[in-house]
Motif scaffolding. Sequence first.
Motif, PDB file in Angstrom:
ATOM      1  N   MET A  70       0.910  -1.432   0.112  1.00  0.00           N
ATOM      2  CA  MET A  70      -0.100   0.003   0.073  1.00  0.00           C
ATOM      3  C   MET A  70       0.948   1.108  -0.035  1.00  0.00           C
ATOM      4  N   HIS A  71       1.909   1.382   0.816  1.00  0.00           N
ATOM      5  CA  HIS A  71       2.900   2.229   0.886  1.00  0.00           C
ATOM      6  C   HIS A  71       3.279   2.729  -0.624  1.00  0.00           C
ATOM      7  N   SER A  72       3.817   1.537  -1.253  1.00  0.00           N
ATOM      8  CA  SER A  72       4.536   1.552  -2.411  1.00  0.00           C
ATOM      9  C   SER A  72       3.500   2.213  -3.633  1.00  0.00           C
ATOM     10  N   PHE A  73       2.097   1.757  -3.548  1.00  0.00           N
ATOM     11  CA  PHE A  73       1.094   2.253  -4.402  1.00  0.00           C
ATOM     12  C   PHE A  73       0.755   3.838  -4.169  1.00  0.00           C
ATOM     13  N   PHE A  91       2.178  -2.444 -13.810  1.00  0.00           N
ATOM     14  CA  PHE A  91       2.523  -1.870 -12.580  1.00  0.00           C
ATOM     15  C   PHE A  91       3.240  -2.633 -11.622  1.00  0.00           C
ATOM     16  N   HIS A  92       4.564  -2.286 -11.425  1.00  0.00           N
ATOM     17  CA  HIS A  92       5.334  -3.444 -10.342  1.00  0.00           C
ATOM     18  C   HIS A  92       5.391  -2.953  -9.100  1.00  0.00           C
ATOM     19  N   PHE A  93       5.120  -3.853  -8.232  1.00  0.00           N
ATOM     20  CA  PHE A  93       5.029  -3.645  -6.683  1.00  0.00           C
ATOM     21  C   PHE A  93       6.141  -4.596  -6.113  1.00  0.00           C
ATOM     22  N   THR A  94       7.207  -4.212  -5.424  1.00  0.00           N
ATOM     23  CA  THR A  94       8.117  -5.025  -4.841  1.00  0.00           C
ATOM     24  C   THR A  94       7.713  -5.761  -3.692  1.00  0.00           C
ATOM     25  N   CYS A  95       7.527  -6.967  -3.535  1.00  0.00           N
ATOM     26  CA  CYS A  95       7.061  -7.654  -2.119  1.00  0.00           C
ATOM     27  C   CYS A  95       7.997  -7.373  -0.918  1.00  0.00           C
ATOM     28  N   PHE A  96       7.381  -7.332   0.374  1.00  0.00           N
ATOM     29  CA  PHE A  96       8.281  -7.192   1.484  1.00  0.00           C
ATOM     30  C   PHE A  96       8.981  -8.522   1.715  1.00  0.00           C
ATOM     31  N   ASN A  97       8.279  -9.638   1.819  1.00  0.00           N
ATOM     32  CA  ASN A  97       8.888 -10.803   2.129  1.00  0.00           C
ATOM     33  C   ASN A  97       9.837 -11.406   0.902  1.00  0.00           C
ATOM     34  N   VAL A  98      10.798 -12.069   1.135  1.00  0.00           N
ATOM     35  CA  VAL A  98      11.663 -12.793   0.076  1.00  0.00           C
ATOM     36  C   VAL A  98      11.252 -13.968  -0.158  1.00  0.00           C
ATOM     37  N   GLU A  99      10.433 -14.700   0.650  1.00  0.00           N
ATOM     38  CA  GLU A  99       9.736 -16.058   0.387  1.00  0.00           C
ATOM     39  C   GLU A  99       8.758 -16.126  -0.721  1.00  0.00           C
ATOM     40  N   ASP A 100       8.857 -17.202  -1.355  1.00  0.00           N
ATOM     41  CA  ASP A 100       7.760 -17.304  -2.413  1.00  0.00           C
ATOM     42  C   ASP A 100       7.681 -16.274  -3.245  1.00  0.00           C
ATOM     43  N   PRO A 101       8.809 -16.166  -4.039  1.00  0.00           N
ATOM     44  CA  PRO A 101       8.856 -14.969  -4.956  1.00  0.00           C
ATOM     45  C   PRO A 101       8.075 -15.255  -6.493  1.00  0.00           C
ATOM     46  N   ASP A 102       7.869 -16.406  -6.783  1.00  0.00           N
ATOM     47  CA  ASP A 102       7.446 -16.608  -8.197  1.00  0.00           C
ATOM     48  C   ASP A 102       6.054 -17.285  -8.413  1.00  0.00           C
ATOM     49  N   ASN A 110      10.052 -12.819  -9.524  1.00  0.00           N
ATOM     50  CA  ASN A 110      11.389 -12.490  -8.938  1.00  0.00           C
ATOM     51  C   ASN A 110      11.088 -11.460  -7.673  1.00  0.00           C
ATOM     52  N   GLY A 111      10.113 -11.714  -6.992  1.00  0.00           N
ATOM     53  CA  GLY A 111       9.894 -10.999  -5.839  1.00  0.00           C
ATOM     54  C   GLY A 111       9.040  -9.672  -6.283  1.00  0.00           C
ATOM     55  N   GLN A 112       8.462  -9.627  -7.197  1.00  0.00           N
ATOM     56  CA  GLN A 112       7.708  -8.498  -7.700  1.00  0.00           C
ATOM     57  C   GLN A 112       6.222  -8.921  -8.047  1.00  0.00           C
ATOM     58  N   LEU A 113       5.357  -8.093  -7.713  1.00  0.00           N
ATOM     59  CA  LEU A 113       4.015  -8.159  -8.168  1.00  0.00           C
ATOM     60  C   LEU A 113       3.573  -7.274  -9.242  1.00  0.00           C
TER      61      LEU A 113
END
Length: 243
Positions: A70-73, A91-102, A110-113
């Motif tokens: 939400m902060h990124s958006f 539109f790309h939003f980086t995930c906070f957690n590094v787990e389950d990246p794909d 690669n850790g981005q939604l």
Amino acid sequence: MICDAGGGTVDLAVYRLIGELQNLEIAEICARSGANCGSIFLDLRFRELVRTLLAEHPAHLDSASLAYFMHSFSETDKLSYEGESQDDTMFHFTCFNVEDPDDPSVGLSNGQLSIPGNLLRREVFDPVINEVLQLIEDQLRRTEQMVDALLLVGGFSGSEYLFKRVDERFGSRIKVIARPSDADTATLRGAAAYGLARRPLVSSIVVPRAYIMRVKLPAEQEDYMKRPAYIQINQAGTAICEN
């Protein structure tokens, strides 16, 4: 018409300008209106969209991860988004957690939604902005006279898509649709100017609603003569007339 589009609410008021600029006064010409359709509702709808897309990926749905999305958006695309012209943009939003990246099936890579623009428009922007447009439409109908200018102020007025939709919808009916460059602080500066003016600036207002309060008045001599059946003694020991 002033459209104060803020974080929580959008409020509308219509004024007539009276006098010259040096001694300007304003008079409200119809009851103001407002609704809970401010920019925070874009954030909330975005959060729900993320929850839907990542329903099978709980590693990205804890409170910290959702707050990060939400902060990124909010800091990037919420105000700069332009609408249909970006339907094919991702539109790309980086995930906070590094787990389950794909998971390419939901746009997780690669850790981005990654979310397509048309999905953002349909699920996040259009429902809120359509409500703002309807609010303005209803206010114009209540005004029952020509509105010469519509001024968009408040933090939400910085939305490029909101300004575009307002201009498309009302540009043929309102001569001037404008958004000051410092619209996000307009309410604050207006309040300060009002306090420093030391003279009346608002000559009249229209109250949006009235309240009726039923009261029981002490009985008078006329009540004893014409309405004796309605006279009672209340708990304070006072004779009152019920009619």
